[in-house]
Design an enzyme around this catalytic site. Structure first.
Site, PDB file in Angstrom:
ATOM      1  N   ARG A 251      34.918  54.925   7.196  1.00 38.24           N
ATOM      2  CA  ARG A 251      34.238  55.658   6.132  1.00 38.24           C
ATOM      3  C   ARG A 251      33.985  57.115   6.497  1.00 38.24           C
ATOM      4  NH1 ARG A 251      32.004  58.461   3.330  1.00 38.24           N
ATOM      5  NH2 ARG A 251      30.611  58.115   1.566  1.00 38.24           N
ATOM      6  N   LYS A 252      34.020  57.411   7.777  1.00 38.82           N
ATOM      7  CA  LYS A 252      33.739  58.773   8.267  1.00 38.82           C
ATOM      8  C   LYS A 252      32.516  59.362   7.565  1.00 38.82           C
ATOM      9  CE  LYS A 252      38.417  60.028   9.734  1.00 38.82           C
ATOM     10  NZ  LYS A 252      39.221  58.913   9.202  1.00 38.82           N
TER      11      LYS A 252
ATOM     12  N   ILE B 161      23.452  63.632   5.607  1.00 34.71           N
ATOM     13  CA  ILE B 161      22.147  63.466   6.256  1.00 34.71           C
ATOM     14  C   ILE B 161      21.810  61.981   6.401  1.00 34.71           C
ATOM     15  CG2 ILE B 161      21.271  65.691   5.448  1.00 34.71           C
ATOM     16  CD1 ILE B 161      19.680  64.087   3.287  1.00 34.71           C
TER      17      ILE B 161
ATOM     18  N   ASN C 151      19.397  59.927   5.579  1.00 33.71           N
ATOM     19  CA  ASN C 151      18.974  59.109   4.448  1.00 33.71           C
ATOM     20  C   ASN C 151      20.142  58.773   3.528  1.00 33.71           C
ATOM     21  OD1 ASN C 151      16.787  57.907   2.824  1.00 33.71           O
ATOM     22  ND2 ASN C 151      17.511  59.420   1.327  1.00 33.71           N
TER      23      ASN C 151
END
Ligand code: 6AU
Length: 262
Positions: free
Chosen positions: A91-92, A96, A98
């Protein structure tokens, strides 16, 4: 020390996914990961079933599939049990903490539920590792950090690579290794505490016309001392029989490892 066996390496890890990966490699005698970047469910499952016996890890780009559904994940899990390989969703993550936490656990793919391994760019800073870890650690998942890339002209510098390694050292319970072109020298005591997985591996082509650069399994495993070769189009992209091609890469990768042990 580069002449350490995969089994000996497993003892350096507390992370269950890392240990399992080394167990599979030694048991199946394969350091080949398949990058299965095809676009239909049928083709994906067909190749996964055929090539499953020859790989230690199946790498997905789940968002490439045009007909993704939950049944695909169920079928993939069945193939995982049948053939014994780990699943790595490439998925790389690159946002941030969250945001990546939600991308990892939610959305239509619910990656955390089925991917043993994921990867991330460290560009946003250490919060990206903390975010992913909040979801993945209790599930015994493993994270690979992109320390180097195979594509021509990529912007990763030596300093960036070193900073990535520094971040990994703070999270050895969850960060199991790196995507890199080689086994990156760290320091002797911990040199074997990370798994190095290398993409951009091909026996026939040197490039793909879109920036990808290929090296041979021997260059990657014997000379650059990496642990695992990641091969995609070299196996499924030539129009030749995928089983024959998978065996060819499996043998080349394993022989390169045996040569390194000598
Ligand atoms: O063998 P290929 O060229 O068909 O496929 C290589 C696979 C692709 C890329 O998304 C991935 O390896 N990859 C990565 C990974 C694994 O993170 C990093 C990189 O630097 N180069 C690269 O090709 O699925």
């Amino acid at each position: 020390m580069t002449n350490v066996t995969y089994t000996e390496r497993a003892a350096n890890f507390n992370n269950k996914t890392a240990r399992k990966l080394f167990e599979i490699i030694e048991h199946k005698k394969t350091n080949l990961a398949l990058a299965l970047d095809v676009s239909t469910k049928q083709e994906f499952l067909d190749i996964a079933d055929k090539v499953g016996p020859y790989i230690c890890c199946l790498k997905t780009h789940i968002d490439i599939l045009i007909d993704f559904d939950n049944d695909l994940i169920e079928q993939l899990k069945k193939l995982q049990i049948k053939h014994d390989f780990l699943i790595f969703e490439d998925r790389k993550f690159a946002d941030i903490g969250n945001t990546v936490k939600n991308q990892y656990s939610q959305g239509i793919y619910r990656i955390a539920e089925w991917a043993d391994i994921i990867n991330a760019h460290c560009l946003p800073g250490e919060g990206i590792i903390n975010g992913l870890k909040e979801i993945g650690l209790s599930l015994n998942r493993g994270l690979l950090l992109l320390a180097e890339m195979s594509s021509k002209g990529n912007l990763i510098t030596r300093d960036y690579t070193n900073s990535t390694i520094e971040m990994a050292l703070n999270h050895k319970d969850f960060v199991i290794g790196f995507i890199a072109s080689r086994k990156i020298p760290i320091n002797n005591n911990i040199q074997n505490d990370f798994i190095f997985m290398t993409p951009g591996v091909g026996l026939s082509n040197k490039e793909d016309g879109l920036g990808q650069q290929y090296r041979t399994p021997r260059e990657v495993i014997t000379e650059s001392k990496s642990d695992i070769i990641i091969v995609g189009r070299g196996i499924y992209g030539s129009g030749k029989d995928v089983i024959t091609e998978a065996k060819r890469y499996r043998d080349a990768g394993w022989n390169a490892y045996l040569e390194r042990l000598k």
